[in-house]
Motif scaffolding. Sequence first.
Motif, PDB file in Angstrom:
ATOM      1  N   UNK A 269     -12.722 -23.418 -33.853  1.00  0.00           N
ATOM      2  CA  UNK A 269     -11.621 -24.118 -33.688  1.00  0.00           C
ATOM      3  C   UNK A 269     -10.487 -23.234 -33.637  1.00  0.00           C
ATOM      4  N   UNK A 270     -10.551 -22.029 -34.292  1.00  0.00           N
ATOM      5  CA  UNK A 270      -9.496 -21.138 -34.314  1.00  0.00           C
ATOM      6  C   UNK A 270      -9.448 -20.418 -33.013  1.00  0.00           C
ATOM      7  N   UNK A 271     -10.604 -20.207 -32.300  1.00  0.00           N
ATOM      8  CA  UNK A 271     -10.532 -19.616 -31.163  1.00  0.00           C
ATOM      9  C   UNK A 271      -9.868 -20.263 -29.972  1.00  0.00           C
ATOM     10  N   UNK A 272     -10.068 -21.683 -29.840  1.00  0.00           N
ATOM     11  CA  UNK A 272      -9.427 -22.320 -29.289  1.00  0.00           C
ATOM     12  C   UNK A 272      -7.975 -22.783 -29.328  1.00  0.00           C
ATOM     13  N   UNK A 273      -7.660 -22.906 -30.854  1.00  0.00           N
ATOM     14  CA  UNK A 273      -6.047 -23.201 -30.949  1.00  0.00           C
ATOM     15  C   UNK A 273      -5.414 -21.784 -30.664  1.00  0.00           C
ATOM     16  N   UNK A 274      -5.858 -20.815 -31.154  1.00  0.00           N
ATOM     17  CA  UNK A 274      -5.085 -19.509 -31.314  1.00  0.00           C
ATOM     18  C   UNK A 274      -5.510 -18.582 -30.107  1.00  0.00           C
ATOM     19  N   UNK A 275      -6.670 -18.779 -29.673  1.00  0.00           N
ATOM     20  CA  UNK A 275      -7.040 -17.737 -28.476  1.00  0.00           C
ATOM     21  C   UNK A 275      -6.744 -18.449 -27.142  1.00  0.00           C
ATOM     22  N   UNK A 276      -7.717 -19.281 -26.812  1.00  0.00           N
ATOM     23  CA  UNK A 276      -7.616 -19.683 -25.384  1.00  0.00           C
ATOM     24  C   UNK A 276      -6.631 -20.341 -25.083  1.00  0.00           C
ATOM     25  N   UNK A 277      -6.090 -19.837 -23.940  1.00  0.00           N
ATOM     26  CA  UNK A 277      -4.468 -20.337 -23.366  1.00  0.00           C
ATOM     27  C   UNK A 277      -4.741 -21.603 -22.746  1.00  0.00           C
ATOM     28  N   UNK A 278      -3.740 -22.366 -22.684  1.00  0.00           N
ATOM     29  CA  UNK A 278      -3.670 -23.735 -21.533  1.00  0.00           C
ATOM     30  C   UNK A 278      -4.029 -23.087 -20.136  1.00  0.00           C
ATOM     31  N   UNK A 279      -4.953 -24.194 -19.535  1.00  0.00           N
ATOM     32  CA  UNK A 279      -5.183 -23.637 -18.001  1.00  0.00           C
ATOM     33  C   UNK A 279      -4.191 -22.999 -17.378  1.00  0.00           C
ATOM     34  N   UNK A 280      -2.769 -23.429 -17.379  1.00  0.00           N
ATOM     35  CA  UNK A 280      -1.776 -23.034 -16.356  1.00  0.00           C
ATOM     36  C   UNK A 280      -1.582 -21.490 -16.779  1.00  0.00           C
ATOM     37  N   UNK A 281      -1.485 -21.584 -17.814  1.00  0.00           N
ATOM     38  CA  UNK A 281      -1.251 -20.028 -18.672  1.00  0.00           C
ATOM     39  C   UNK A 281      -2.300 -18.819 -17.978  1.00  0.00           C
TER      40      UNK A 281
END
Length: 212
Positions: free
Chosen positions: A82-94
């Motif tokens: 969950x942490x990887x998605x909330x703090x790691x993976x950026x929004x698609x446009x970014x």
Amino acid sequence: AGRQSETLLMQQARVNTELQEGLMQARMVSFNTLAPRLRRVVRNAARDLGRKTNLEIHLEGEGQLDRNVLDRVTAPIEHILRNAIAHGIEPPAERRAAGKSETGTVSITIDREATELLIRVADDGAGLNFDRIRERALEMDLLTPEQADDPDQLSQVIFHTGLSTATEVSEVSGRGVGMDVVSSEVRQIGGRIAVNSERGQGTRFTLRIPLS
């Protein structure tokens, strides 16, 4: 008679060994039994946060581990995901702007090293927010300014109680729980956790859990 009882004892010893091996086998489960649950965690977190994310699971060898160990590592792994998605993976446009594929990848690799189980959870996201961590670490007197210049020391600070870089605690990333909880859960089973991160490239958590 002596020889007969010796044979009986040997048979009994063999039966005991087989029983014990059978019990060990019964306690062993494949890490893959967790896969559907972990995929669901990633899918839900990605949907809630508007991210696109793929989960890859790699098992080196047969990926068998003790059921108790598996139960104990499930919550820490879910939290790291969950942490990887909330703090790691950026929004698609970014991600697109950074020349990355819109869909982020989170991978879990399970490996064995001597008496330890190695669980690596990696993402190809933005990496740790070192500026913010440094700011918080100095504010909280967790590190001296010299220590805060060392990326390795700085990254380990995220396991410290009370350190959160989230400006607002999002429901998804932790439900109010930080990496300190993950670290203490891992320590309770005699394990260790470390993190490596590269700005813009991603973050990797390595859990080392004793097999016995």
